[in-house]
Design a protein around this motif. Structure first.
Motif, short mmCIF file in Angstrom:
data_model
loop_
_atom_site.label_atom_id
_atom_site.label_comp_id
_atom_site.label_asym_id
_atom_site.label_seq_id
_atom_site.Cartn_x
_atom_site.Cartn_y
_atom_site.Cartn_z
N LEU A 52 0.44 -1.54 0.38
CA LEU A 52 0.57 -0.32 0.33
C LEU A 52 0.94 1.64 0.31
O LEU A 52 1.26 1.38 1.29
N ASP A 53 1.78 1.70 -0.97
CA ASP A 53 2.02 2.51 -1.21
C ASP A 53 2.12 3.70 -0.95
O ASP A 53 0.58 4.40 -1.22
N THR A 54 3.06 4.52 -0.26
CA THR A 54 2.82 6.18 -0.05
C THR A 54 3.61 6.55 -1.19
O THR A 54 4.35 6.50 -1.68
N ASP A 55 3.23 8.17 -1.07
CA ASP A 55 4.26 8.97 -2.05
C ASP A 55 4.62 9.75 -0.66
O ASP A 55 4.60 10.60 0.06
N ALA A 289 11.04 -1.82 7.63
CA ALA A 289 9.82 -0.88 6.88
C ALA A 289 8.94 -0.82 7.46
O ALA A 289 8.91 -0.95 8.74
N VAL A 290 7.86 0.17 6.56
CA VAL A 290 6.97 0.25 7.48
C VAL A 290 5.64 -0.56 7.25
O VAL A 290 5.30 -0.65 6.02
N ASN A 314 10.01 2.94 -1.56
CA ASN A 314 9.87 3.81 -1.79
C ASN A 314 10.44 5.00 -1.51
O ASN A 314 9.57 6.43 -1.33
N CYS A 315 11.31 4.65 -0.98
CA CYS A 315 11.95 5.80 0.38
C CYS A 315 12.64 6.76 -0.42
O CYS A 315 13.24 6.07 -1.05
N CYS A 321 16.59 1.02 5.04
CA CYS A 321 16.18 1.44 6.88
C CYS A 321 15.39 2.96 6.42
O CYS A 321 15.35 3.24 6.57
N VAL A 322 13.65 2.27 7.10
CA VAL A 322 12.98 3.13 7.75
C VAL A 322 12.17 2.64 8.92
O VAL A 322 12.19 1.73 9.18
#
Length: 372
Positions: A52-55, A289-290, A314-315, A321-322
């Motif tokens: 569920l990808d973020t922008d 990841a989140v 996608n970061c 690392c997120v």
């Protein structure tokens, strides 16, 4: 051409055709396996197959810009809430004395006033003598309540990274900016031997349902084989102890910590954002990841109903690392705050605070939204 040659050629063509068919079948299976299992961890811990990808909007707050060097060694674990048109963001500032809860305020989520620490270290021997950080705040209609992570242990200077046990402590204030008064006499809940929260029992998202408050807190087992998950604690009085559910919401092998919830009115679905702990081939664990889990019933969670929200793919500024997310509805979008060290670093230190966005209403991902 004699019949022997014709038969040999026919057999050869048949054999080649069958080999090609097998190769195609194996290739298709491999593609399917990669789609279902996008990332296999070296120790076999479960992965999330959907996305569920973020922008990603990039860095919002950089470490080292807070007053009095309060975040000179890092800014992480951003926790956001809104009050009367103003955004309050607490984050862990790694400063000269240790990790402390710091406050940043904004009216537009772009321009931030960094106000520095809102908590200080406790005296020697206290439960927060090495760190007082990661606060979750809620208003009960008359006063503000803060539940924060305390520990008497930390790594050596200059990092002073908090070490087990992670404990949930409490403070109160008449104003969301503080000052905050610690309430050592109130013990919300504690670690408990031989349970999913035997080494850590640190605070998380708090919501009110009817007359009761629910907290989705982080629990883990001790070193060296640390496993992590989320549990639910409940109370009807924020100034009294909480009752911890005997079982976590998902098994320990999910390897998740920290929580932030969003309720989608359009569908009646809860979305729980959390950070996943991955492991590389060198057996080094890190926040990779989140993730998000979803359910229509806060007391029932399915480990298959989860997806990757933000990771190195996608970061825009952190490829490996997120860290910890917290979310807040802003108009027709959901703001997702997180931390990361940038580049290919997996360090606990020198992190910055980032912001990403999801369009609303949220919809559950399906098999067309598979992992990388």
């Amino acid at each position: 051409m004699n019949s022997f040659n014709r038969e040999s050629i026919t057999l050869w063509i048949t054999w080649v055709s069958r080999v090609c068919a097998i190769v195609c079948l194996v290739s298709s299976f491999a593609h399917y396996a990669l789609a279902v299992e996008p990332h296999r961890y070296s120790d076999g811990r479960p992965a999330a197959s959907l996305r569920l990808d973020t922008d990603d909007a990039g860095i919002m707050i950089r470490h080292g810009e807070g007053p009095s060097d309060c975040d000179i060694y890092g800014a992480r674990e951003a926790i956001i809430f809104e009050h009367k048109g103003e955004y309050f963001l607490h984050y862990d500032g790694a400063g000269p004395d240790g990790w402390l809860a710091c406050l940043a305020v904004s009216k537009n989520l772009s321009d931030w006033e960094l106000l520095g620490p809102v908590l200080d270290l406790g005296t020697n021997g206290s439960d927060d003598s090495a760190s007082a950080a990661s606060p979750w705040v809620i208003h009960d209609g008359s006063q503000w309540h803060m539940f924060y992570l305390g520990t008497p242990n930390a790594s050596l200077p200059p990092d002073r990274c908090p070490a087990f046990p992670y404990l949930t402590l409490k403070a109160t204030s008449s104003d969301p900016r503080g000052p905050w008064t610690k309430q050592y006499d109130i013990v919300p809940f504690r670690t408990k031997p031989d349970t999913f929260c035997s080494a850590t029992a640190s605070p998380g998202h708090i919501l009110k349902r009817g007359s009761k408050y629910l907290m989705f807190f982080s629990g883990s087992t001790p070193y060296p084989d640390v496993k992590r998950t989320l549990g639910i604690a409940r109370t009807d009085d924020l100034n009294r102890p909480w009752k911890v559910d005997p079982y976590p919401i998902v098994p320990l092998d999910q390897q998740i910590e920290n929580s932030s919830l969003y309720y989608e009115d359009a569908t009646g679905v809860w979305y729980l954002f959390t950070n996943h702990i991955g492991i590389n081939d060198e057996r080094q664990e890190f926040t990779d990841a989140v993730w998000v889990y979803w359910t229509s019933d806060l007391d029932k969670w399915d480990i298959n109903d989860k997806a990757v929200v933000l990771d190195g793919s996608n970061c825009k500024w952190s490829s490996e690392c997120v860290g910890m997310p917290s979310v807040l509805k802003c108009g027709d979008r959901l703001a997702v705050f997180y931390d990361a060290p940038g580049g290919d670093s997996m360090d606990h230190m020198y992190r910055d605070i980032g912001l990403a966005w999801l369009d609303l209403p949220l919809t559950r991902p399906d098999s067309s939204q598979v992992g990388r």
